[in-house]
Design an enzyme around this catalytic site. Sequence first.
Site, PDB file in Angstrom:
ATOM      1  N   HIS A   1      51.223  46.382  43.654  1.00 31.84           N
ATOM      2  CA  HIS A   1      50.177  45.990  44.674  1.00 31.84           C
ATOM      3  C   HIS A   1      49.414  46.899  44.899  1.00 31.84           C
ATOM      4  O   HIS A   1      48.013  46.567  44.660  1.00 31.84           O
ATOM      5  CB  HIS A   1      50.953  45.796  46.141  1.00 31.84           C
ATOM      6  CG  HIS A   1      49.995  45.084  47.065  1.00 31.84           C
ATOM      7  ND1 HIS A   1      49.684  43.632  47.355  1.00 31.84           N
ATOM      8  CD2 HIS A   1      49.152  45.660  47.751  1.00 31.84           C
ATOM      9  CE1 HIS A   1      48.819  43.573  48.104  1.00 31.84           C
ATOM     10  NE2 HIS A   1      48.591  44.803  48.451  1.00 31.84           N
ATOM     11  N   GLU A   2      49.768  48.286  45.284  1.00 29.86           N
ATOM     12  CA  GLU A   2      48.790  49.188  45.676  1.00 29.86           C
ATOM     13  C   GLU A   2      48.054  49.613  44.093  1.00 29.86           C
ATOM     14  O   GLU A   2      46.973  50.250  44.095  1.00 29.86           O
ATOM     15  CB  GLU A   2      49.558  50.361  46.134  1.00 29.86           C
ATOM     16  CG  GLU A   2      50.268  50.132  47.822  1.00 29.86           C
ATOM     17  CD  GLU A   2      49.371  49.496  48.709  1.00 29.86           C
ATOM     18  OE1 GLU A   2      47.937  50.088  48.318  1.00 29.86           O
ATOM     19  OE2 GLU A   2      49.842  48.740  49.419  1.00 29.86           O
TER      20      GLU A   2
ATOM     21  N   HIS B   1      44.978  47.618  43.722  1.00 24.62           N
ATOM     22  CA  HIS B   1      43.857  48.181  44.511  1.00 24.62           C
ATOM     23  C   HIS B   1      43.388  49.427  43.798  1.00 24.62           C
ATOM     24  O   HIS B   1      41.928  49.538  43.618  1.00 24.62           O
ATOM     25  CB  HIS B   1      44.483  48.740  45.915  1.00 24.62           C
ATOM     26  CG  HIS B   1      44.666  47.685  47.048  1.00 24.62           C
ATOM     27  ND1 HIS B   1      43.648  46.800  47.453  1.00 24.62           N
ATOM     28  CD2 HIS B   1      45.788  47.518  47.519  1.00 24.62           C
ATOM     29  CE1 HIS B   1      44.080  46.097  48.287  1.00 24.62           C
ATOM     30  NE2 HIS B   1      45.413  46.307  48.392  1.00 24.62           N
TER      31      HIS B   1
ATOM     32  N   GLU C   1      41.880  42.832  48.108  1.00 23.63           N
ATOM     33  CA  GLU C   1      43.374  42.264  48.060  1.00 23.63           C
ATOM     34  C   GLU C   1      43.413  41.226  46.815  1.00 23.63           C
ATOM     35  O   GLU C   1      44.593  40.940  46.595  1.00 23.63           O
ATOM     36  CB  GLU C   1      43.278  41.457  49.550  1.00 23.63           C
ATOM     37  CG  GLU C   1      43.787  42.440  50.450  1.00 23.63           C
ATOM     38  CD  GLU C   1      45.014  43.209  50.283  1.00 23.63           C
ATOM     39  OE1 GLU C   1      46.122  42.694  49.851  1.00 23.63           O
ATOM     40  OE2 GLU C   1      44.843  44.401  50.700  1.00 23.63           O
TER      41      GLU C   1
END
Length: 499
Positions: A264-265, A268, A294
């Site tokens: 997830h990160e 980003h 997001e």
Amino acid sequence: MENTYLNEKDFKLLLNELNAYRETLTLAQWDMRTKIPRKAVAQRTEVVGFLADKQHQLETSEKMKFFIDVLKDKTEDPIIQKIVEECEENYERNRKIPNNEYKDYVMLQSKSEAIWQEAREKDDFSLFQPYLEELVDYNKRFADYWGYEDNVYDALLHTYEPGMTTKTLDNVFPKLRDSLSKLVDRIQRSTDKPDATILKGHFPKENQKSFTIEILRQMGYDFESGRLDDTIHPFAISLNLNDVRITTRYDEEDFRMAVFGTIHEGGHALYEQNISKKLANTPLATGTSMGIHESQSLFWENFVGRSKDFWANHFELFKSYAPKHLQTIDRNDFYRAINEVKPSLIRIEADELTYSLHIMIRYELEKALINGEIKVKDLPRLWNEKMVDYLGIEPPTDREGVLQDIHWAGGDFGYFPSYALGYMYAAQFNHFLSREMNVGELIAEGNFTKIGQWMTDNIHQYGKTKKPLEIIKNVTNEPLNQKYLIDYLTTKYTDIYNL
């Protein structure tokens, strides 16, 4: 023409000075969330306040106003024009906040984050309550300074998702909630449920880290322009285009926390690392909104990382790092287990289907706080009531309830909706990406290059030169549409639960 050139040159010098303060401030904040000794927090808070004050002064200075006036609509450089427009918006918003108030607010944010960590460790909301009350008061005041049309919360929402309004959210969220709730009900009635207990068991942190680092490299994350660290609440942070850092949190009894959190990160970080170098050291060298940001992290975490195609390719790699109890698991059982739908107390541990319900709880509470409809002291009770209403479970402690997220401690009111918006954006992007290439086949091959390049070509490279709704319209030829997320989740979970 010569004067315009000289003005542009001097304007860039001002931007460099402004960026130096921003980068130093960001580094100090990263350190506070990862490595700082507890006794150093008070002094660091003073430093953060000083840097934030200098940044605010430059953003609202007469020199900044001069360059805005002499360059707006007069420069022939389209990038300079966009930078001027961004600086003008920042100038107009920031100058409405007195310097001393802004400095005090930034210092309060730093103190509040440190107190939140302590309150969370001790499971004591009363420690955090007075700081949160101050933060709410500041945000109400700032919203009044900035102005709004329909709802005071819109002024805060604009900070993270320009163009989005409470009116739009109050139209979209109930439709999404209704569809998700019906699907959850169908799943709960299913007699063919995955067994997630097969995933439990000790999985050493270093092995988890080694696996996730391999996945980050495959995704295209550049470790020469970034790093991976531990923290309480995972985040990604960009100091500049060549220094984009990510953090994660390890649970040696449940690898899903770190594996999917790191992916997830990483999503980003890929956004920030692939912004056009032409925008470096300018206010445009960042994501256009938190919702679009997001969309990137949730695309990689869910549409890639939790997909059947991903594990068709990566299951053997995973097992090479996994402990003995995970070696004999059937791959399809594993896939179904990591996608189990089960209402959870913790947002960052939530499954795909119930995740957006967590966001709606937070959105409704913070909107009510900002509108003066509820008080901070009532948050623990109201939080628990909404958890029962939306997810059918009640947190036994505030650590697992109202104290679990760092966002309010950082004063980030208006931020939470971006998570659900990002999920809807991601589904919309995924639908149109799949029209241009066989996404599942590429994922199954472990070939993420084409997917990453599509994201860079259509989203990443532009930084803040395009507004979020402009990107959605340009890429998908329509505005935000929750239908794509509902269709994606319905198709996926109909298969997993044999509905």
